[in-house]
Structure formats: C-alpha cells, structure tokens
Design an enzyme around this catalytic site. Sequence first.
Site, mmCIF file in Angstrom:
data_model
loop_
_atom_site.group_PDB
_atom_site.id
_atom_site.type_symbol
_atom_site.label_atom_id
_atom_site.label_comp_id
_atom_site.label_asym_id
_atom_site.label_seq_id
_atom_site.Cartn_x
_atom_site.Cartn_y
_atom_site.Cartn_z
ATOM 1 N N ASP A 17 -0.254 12.806 11.482
ATOM 2 C CA ASP A 17 -0.194 12.574 12.974
ATOM 3 C C ASP A 17 -1.199 11.457 13.361
ATOM 4 O O ASP A 17 -1.105 10.609 14.233
ATOM 5 C CB ASP A 17 -0.434 13.754 13.718
ATOM 6 C CG ASP A 17 0.651 14.647 13.645
ATOM 7 O OD1 ASP A 17 1.692 14.403 13.395
ATOM 8 O OD2 ASP A 17 0.294 15.923 13.606
ATOM 9 N N CYS B 207 0.051 6.338 1.261
ATOM 10 C CA CYS B 207 0.907 5.046 1.060
ATOM 11 C C CYS B 207 0.734 4.398 -0.451
ATOM 12 O O CYS B 207 -0.492 4.474 -0.858
ATOM 13 C CB CYS B 207 0.210 4.071 2.041
ATOM 14 S SG CYS B 207 0.821 2.349 1.906
ATOM 15 N N ASP C 166 -0.868 10.654 19.951
ATOM 16 C CA ASP C 166 0.305 11.230 19.453
ATOM 17 C C ASP C 166 0.434 12.559 19.940
ATOM 18 O O ASP C 166 -0.177 13.509 19.613
ATOM 19 C CB ASP C 166 0.464 11.070 17.949
ATOM 20 C CG ASP C 166 1.842 11.654 17.181
ATOM 21 O OD1 ASP C 166 2.853 10.843 17.899
ATOM 22 O OD2 ASP C 166 1.660 12.308 16.494
ATOM 23 N N GLU D 124 3.173 6.993 23.127
ATOM 24 C CA GLU D 124 4.714 6.816 23.054
ATOM 25 C C GLU D 124 5.193 7.232 24.302
ATOM 26 O O GLU D 124 5.118 8.147 25.113
ATOM 27 C CB GLU D 124 5.126 7.827 21.861
ATOM 28 C CG GLU D 124 5.164 7.047 20.629
ATOM 29 C CD GLU D 124 5.911 8.137 19.409
ATOM 30 O OE1 GLU D 124 6.390 7.683 18.755
ATOM 31 O OE2 GLU D 124 5.406 9.352 19.491
HETATM 32 ZN ZN LIG Z 1 -0.287 1.053 3.410
#
Ligand SMILES: [Zn+2]
Length: 305
Positions: A279, A269, A116, A200
């Site tokens: 990152d 999360c 990244d 990317e």
């Molecule tokens: Zn998750």
Amino acid sequence: MSCSAMRDPLRRLDRAFTAFFRRVKVGAKPGHPRFRSARRYDSLTWDSGWGLHDGRLALQGIGQARVKWHRPLPISAVVRTVTVRRVAGRWYACFSLEVSRSPQAAAAGRPAVGLDLGIRHFATLSTGEQIPGPRAYHAAMRQLRRAQRRVCRRQKGSHRRQKARLLLARQHQRIWNLRHDHAHKLTRRLVSEFGLIAIEDLNIRGLARGLLAKQVTDQSWAAFLTMLEYKAAEAGTRLIRVPPGGTSQTCSGCGSVVPKLLSERTHRCPDCGLVIDRDTNAARNILRLGLSRQASTWPTGACVA
Ligand SMILES: [Zn+2]
C-alpha cells in the site's frame, strides 16, 4: 406549530420535486418523492420565531427548551435557521449560520502526500504511515448484530419490538458517529499537515456494487472524500485526483510493472530491488502521478518567469 415550521415542509417538498423533474429531464432513473409518515419525519426548521434566552432555546409553538451546548456559536455569525432533529430517540438543534470567510492559510511550505485508501487499513500515506479504521468499530458491529436479532425475535407491532427498534437505531447511530468522528479528525489532520494531497479518483458507486461491496461501504469513503474536499479548500490545500488503476502494480522506485496478487502484501521489485509495503508503494505512485498532474496544469507562462 409555528407558521415558520410549517413553511419548511412545503419548501422541502418543492425541492424534492424540483430534483425529481431535473433527473427526469436528464434521463436518469429518478425515485419518485416518497410520502413521509410522522414516524419517518424527524426534523422541523424554523427560519423565524425562535430565540435564545440565557442559553435556553425558545421555539414558537413549543416553548423554551434546555440546550446542552456542543460548542458556542461564533460571535460574528448570523443565524439563518434552526432545525430541530430527532435522531435515534435524542433531540438535536442544528443552527445554520452565515459567517464571513476567514482568510486562507498559505499552503506553501507544507509537504505533498499521496493517499491510498484500502480495506485492510483505512488509508496508507506515501510517508509509509498506515492509518487504521475507527477504533471500537468491530465491537460496535457485534452489538449491532445482536440488536438486530432482538428486533427480529419480537412480535410485530408490539411495544417490546418498538423498544428494541430504538435500541437498534442507537447502535446504528453509534457506528455512524464512530465513522464520522474518525473521518473528521483524519481529514482535519491531513489538510493541516500537507499542502498537496493526491488521491485516486475512485468510482465508489461501482466499488460498492462489486465483490468487496460490504467492506467498501463499511469504510464510508464517500463521506471521507467529501470532508477532505471541503476542508482542503478551507485550508488552501490542493487536492488532486489521479486516474485509478495500476498504482499497486507499478514500482514506485523505478517505474517497472511488477504484477502481484491481491493477497501479496509486500512489493518486491526484481529490477531495482525495492522492498516496501504494497500500500505504501501504491501511495507513492499516487503522489508521483499527482505531482506530474499538478505540473501539467500550471500555465506555461509561469515556468518562464
Ligand atoms: Zn523497481
């Protein structure tokens, strides 16, 4: 001047016009080839009429010049041309060589990695490693600003301004050197360490016009990606470009979308409880996308066997 060195400007002019008319044909916005004054014309190419004697470079029309060898020429190589360049007041001889291709090293056994590219860190790997930009860079930028101011203060057309301009050109060259040295070393390390690199597919031209234009240009990603591409091809490493977007918002642990601002540096999360650097999370997503892409591009017959 040797006739060989005089043939070269004609060749360059021809190339410039060929490229210009090609761009006209496809309807791009071409810039007309520009007249280059002696002050801007910084290199000459010899395709013949040169020789090496005891490490000295003999050029027809110039004579013998002492050369500080940066590295020895490969023994098996055939030298095609010698280009003498002036860069910020220093002189360089560049040899273009024809070498037989060395056998490709097998990429098998080397792990895959996601990469990244960023502003804060030059690059973040899916392994969690963060690679900073070139060192001494900020100090160099400060010196650059000072050199620029010095040129501006001096009177136009004066000798002192000319001197200041040369110093400024050296500063620019130093920054260019820092960036390219960093990019060469990093890309070499990546291709020798990994068998597959996922990145990317960034629209660098678009980014360089956007909000973070200066920072994007500063990182010189385009040069980095060019080096990565040819070094990967040389080392037998697969380079996979994945479509950009969403890589920082998706959880690399469970795949759920976790929206976050650009200022939030940590990925948390709520679904699976994963807490990692923003990152690193993006780099892991890039790796996952890259691996899925690789699987889909394999011929179907190979899986059956
Ligand atoms: Zn998750």
